[in-house]
Motif scaffolding. Structure first.
Motif, mmCIF file in Angstrom:
data_model
loop_
_atom_site.group_PDB
_atom_site.id
_atom_site.type_symbol
_atom_site.label_atom_id
_atom_site.label_comp_id
_atom_site.label_asym_id
_atom_site.label_seq_id
_atom_site.Cartn_x
_atom_site.Cartn_y
_atom_site.Cartn_z
ATOM 1 N N LEU A 105 0.818 -1.212 0.000
ATOM 2 C CA LEU A 105 0.000 0.000 0.000
ATOM 3 C C LEU A 105 0.851 1.260 0.000
ATOM 4 N N ILE A 106 1.873 1.311 0.853
ATOM 5 C CA ILE A 106 2.621 2.549 1.071
ATOM 6 C C ILE A 106 3.513 2.890 -0.109
ATOM 7 N N ARG A 179 -9.094 4.353 3.074
ATOM 8 C CA ARG A 179 -8.398 3.135 3.490
ATOM 9 C C ARG A 179 -8.273 3.050 5.003
ATOM 10 N N MET A 180 -8.069 4.194 5.666
ATOM 11 C CA MET A 180 -7.939 4.202 7.132
ATOM 12 C C MET A 180 -9.280 4.156 7.835
ATOM 13 N N VAL A 185 -16.688 5.973 1.097
ATOM 14 C CA VAL A 185 -16.899 6.459 -0.266
ATOM 15 C C VAL A 185 -18.274 7.099 -0.403
ATOM 16 N N ALA A 186 -19.266 6.501 0.261
ATOM 17 C CA ALA A 186 -20.625 7.045 0.197
ATOM 18 C C ALA A 186 -20.677 8.466 0.766
ATOM 19 N N LYS A 187 -19.982 8.698 1.886
ATOM 20 C CA LYS A 187 -19.958 10.027 2.495
ATOM 21 C C LYS A 187 -19.261 11.035 1.582
ATOM 22 N N TRP A 234 -12.521 1.495 -5.815
ATOM 23 C CA TRP A 234 -11.845 0.324 -6.386
ATOM 24 C C TRP A 234 -10.891 -0.297 -5.371
ATOM 25 N N LEU A 235 -10.267 0.546 -4.537
ATOM 26 C CA LEU A 235 -9.314 0.059 -3.549
ATOM 27 C C LEU A 235 -9.995 -0.712 -2.437
ATOM 28 N N MET A 236 -11.245 -0.391 -2.135
ATOM 29 C CA MET A 236 -11.946 -1.053 -1.054
ATOM 30 C C MET A 236 -12.266 -2.509 -1.375
ATOM 31 N N VAL A 237 -12.305 -2.874 -2.636
ATOM 32 C CA VAL A 237 -12.636 -4.258 -3.015
ATOM 33 C C VAL A 237 -11.577 -5.236 -2.524
#
Length: 248
Positions: A105-106, A179-180, A185-187, A234-237
């Motif tokens: 990730l980093i 990610r944290m 995403v909805a908000k 896309w990253l949350m998947v």
């Protein structure tokens, strides 16, 4: 007690070593650029020089400005040229203490942050500066010679570079927040109208008082926010997949 301090001392020695390497390379780059400091400043000032009327020129109001201002530019260029090496040294220091998924990730975030910041600077230099300086020279009253001080010009340019570089970091910031788990995403999608208004408010504060340059900052800021939302979704998947595997 001495055994407990040993790892800390080793880490501090390694940190010092990597800092020395980063600083030494930066100093070497600066020394190599020293002879071309004036040319580098001329390149930086090119958007302003092209916009100025015939017969106008830039001036140095301070005795030492004609020497120190080009040196500052050479130092800035040396910093940018050696920044990948500096980031590598920082990464090599912290990477051994990270988990494998944290490294995955980093590292892309560091690389993308650097690239986006440089793209923001290039956007300001090639697209925004000609518009801003063209506007400023266009509104100069008849009979008034626009003669900009080189030190103040450098301060203005650095401020604009920071503003646009930070603006182009928006996708990375959005992805990190999602990610944290700080925001969803909805908000973010619900906050879109406020983001658009905020983008124009920030642009009005940061840029000169012409509408076109404000739009040239506000619109990319909004679009980069939208890009960050798409990438975060896309990253949350894969993150959800990791959580599912961990619980299983």
């Amino acid at each position: 007690m001495q055994q407990d301090l040993q790892p800390l001392i080793e880490h501090l020695i390694e940190l010092r070593s990597r800092l020395v390497r980063a600083v030494l390379l930066m100093v070497v780059a600066f020394c190599l650029l020293f002879n071309w400091a004036g040319d580098l400043y001329h390149l930086l000032a090119m958007p302003m020089l092209k916009a100025m009327k015939v017969g106008s020129q830039m001036i140095a109001t301070d005795v030492t400005s004609s020497f120190f201002v080009p040196m500052k530019v050479a130092g800035m260029v040396a910093f940018l040229l050696t920044l990948p090496h500096t980031l590598y040294q920082a990464w090599a220091f912290v990477a051994p203490g990270l988990y494998q998924h944290e490294k995955r990730l980093i590292l892309p975030l560091i690389v993308s942050s650097l690239v986006l910041f440089l793209v923001g600077m290039a956007f300001a230099y090639f697209l925004v500066f000609p518009v801003v300086f063209g506007f400023m020279t266009g509104v100069t009253p008849e009979g008034v010679a626009m003669m900009t001080d080189i030190d103040k010009y450098l301060s203005f340019v650095l401020g604009m570079f920071l503003a646009f570089g930070a603006t182009f970091e928006t996708p990375v910031i959005v992805m990190v927040l999602v990610r944290m788990g700080i925001v969803t995403v909805a908000k973010l999608r619900e906050a879109r109208p406020y983001v658009i208004v905020g983008a124009f408010v920030i642009a009005a504060v940061v840029t000169p008082p012409d509408v076109l340059s404000q739009v040239m900052l506000a619109v990319p800021l909004w679009l980069l926010f939208e890009l960050g939302v798409v990438l975060a979704a896309w990253l949350m998947v894969p993150k959800q997949a990791e959580n599912t595997e961990a619980s299983g």
